[in-house]
Design an enzyme around this catalytic site. Structure first.
Site, PDB file in Angstrom:
ATOM      1  N   ASP A  33     -10.240  -1.308   3.547  1.00  0.00           N
ATOM      2  CA  ASP A  33      -9.322  -0.692   2.497  1.00  0.00           C
ATOM      3  C   ASP A  33     -10.180   0.037   1.212  1.00  0.00           C
ATOM      4  OD1 ASP A  33      -6.993  -1.332   3.791  1.00  0.00           O
ATOM      5  OD2 ASP A  33      -6.891  -3.287   3.017  1.00  0.00           O
ATOM      6  N   GLU A  68       4.285   0.274   7.788  1.00  0.00           N
ATOM      7  CA  GLU A  68       3.333  -0.698   8.079  1.00  0.00           C
ATOM      8  C   GLU A  68       3.252  -1.281   6.893  1.00  0.00           C
ATOM      9  OE1 GLU A  68      -1.535  -0.677   9.042  1.00  0.00           O
ATOM     10  OE2 GLU A  68      -0.376   1.313   8.360  1.00  0.00           O
TER      11      GLU A  68
END
Length: 250
Positions: free
Chosen positions: A47, A36
Site C-alpha cells: 500500500d 473491498e
C-alpha cells in the site's frame, strides 16, 4: 452509456466509523459493484502513502480485527446484494488460525479474501478454508512474476485473480498500454476472470481496461478524497460518489 464493474477499496473505520459508512454508501450510490474492505495493518507491504496513513490513523484509535468485521457486517446488512471482499495481510489472518478467521469473515458477510502476501501455492490453507466457508480466495498476480510462475497461477483454477497492473505500491498513476493488456491476457489465459487495479484513478484508465477485465479496482483515489473531505460529510459523500460514477460509467 457503458458500465464497467467497479471494485472500490476502503479502509475499515477510516477516518471514523461513521464517515467510512458514509463513503461506502456513496460508493454504492455511484455504481460500485464490489466493496473491498481493508482491515488496517501496521506494516502494509503493497500500500502507498494514502492507504498506509489511513491504516495508521485507524490503528491509533485501538481499532481491532473484531471492529473491522463488525464494520463489514453493518455494510452487508445494509447492502445484502453488494459483494464484499476482505483485504488484509497474512499475519492478521494467521494469528487466530486461518480456519477460524475465515469462519468469522464469512459470518460477517465476506464473499472473498484478498491477502497479497500469502502466495497462491503456499497459502497456509487459505483457499481450502475459504471454500469450506462459502468464500473464494483471490490471489494477486504482478508483472514482476516469473513467466512460468504466472502460467502456473493462471492455470490453478481460481475463479478470479487480482492483477496488480504494475510493480511497486498503490496510489501512483498507472499507464495502461499494450504491455498492461498483454499482462492481463496472460493472467486470464487459464480461464480466471481478472480484477485489474493499482493506480486506477480516472475514467480514461477505466475505458482503456473495460474490454480486458471483469472489474477495475480503485482504492487510493477514494482514500485521498475521504482524507481531503473528512471535515464535511456531505462534501465527502458527493466527491466519492462522483468519482465512482466517473470510473464505472461512461
Amino acid at each position: 452509456m457503458s458500465k464497467i464493474k467497479l471494485m472500490s477499496h476502503l479502509v475499515a473505520g477510516y477516518p471514523t466509523t461513521q464517515l467510512a459508512l458514509t463513503a461506502a454508501r456513496a460508493l454504492v450510490k455511484g455504481g460500485a459493484d464490489i466493496l473491498e474492505i481493508q482491515l488496517p495493518f501496521s506494516d502494509p507491504s503493497a500500500d502507498g502513502p494514502a492507504i498506509q496513513t489511513a491504516c495508521t490513523k485507524v490503528l491509533e484509535r485501538g481499532y481491532k480485527t473484531a471492529d473491522g468485521l463488525s464494520f463489514i457486517s453493518t455494510l452487508h446488512q445494509e447492502f445484502p446484494d453488494i459483494t464484499i471482499y476482505l483485504m488484509s495481510y497474512g499475519s492478521l489472518v494467521y494469528t487466530p488460525g486461518i480456519e477460524e478467521f475465515c469462519k468469522r469473515a464469512a459470518a460477517a458477510g465476506v464473499k472473498g479474501m484478498i491477502i497479497p502476501d500469502l502466495p497462491f501455492d503456499y497459502d497456509e490453507g487459505l483457499t481450502s478454508a475459504c471454500k469450506k466457508n462459502g468464500m473464494i480466495n483471490i490471489p494477486v498476480a504482478a508483472p514482476s512474476m516469473a513467466s512460468d510462475r504466472l502460467e502456473k497461477l493462471s492455470n490453478a483454477g481460481f475463479p478470479y485473480i487480482y492483477a496488480a497492473l504494475r510493480t511497486g505500491i498503490t496510489g501512483t498513476n498507472t499507464t495502461i498500454d499494450n504491455s498492461t493488456l498483454e499482462f492481463i491476457k496472460k493472467v486470464s489465459s487459464g480461464g480466471s476472470k481478472v480484477y485489474g487495479g493499482f493506480g486506477i484513478s480516472n475514467g480514461e484508465q477505466a475505458k482503456a481496461l473495460c474490454n480486458s477485465v471483469e472489474a477495475i479496482v480503485a482504492g487510493s483515489v477514494f482514500v485521498r478524497l475521504i482524507t481531503e473531505n473528512q471535515g464535511d460529510e456531505k462534501k465527502l459523500a458527493s466527491a466519492v460518489e462522483a468519482k465512482a460514477r466517473e470510473l464505472c460509467q461512461f
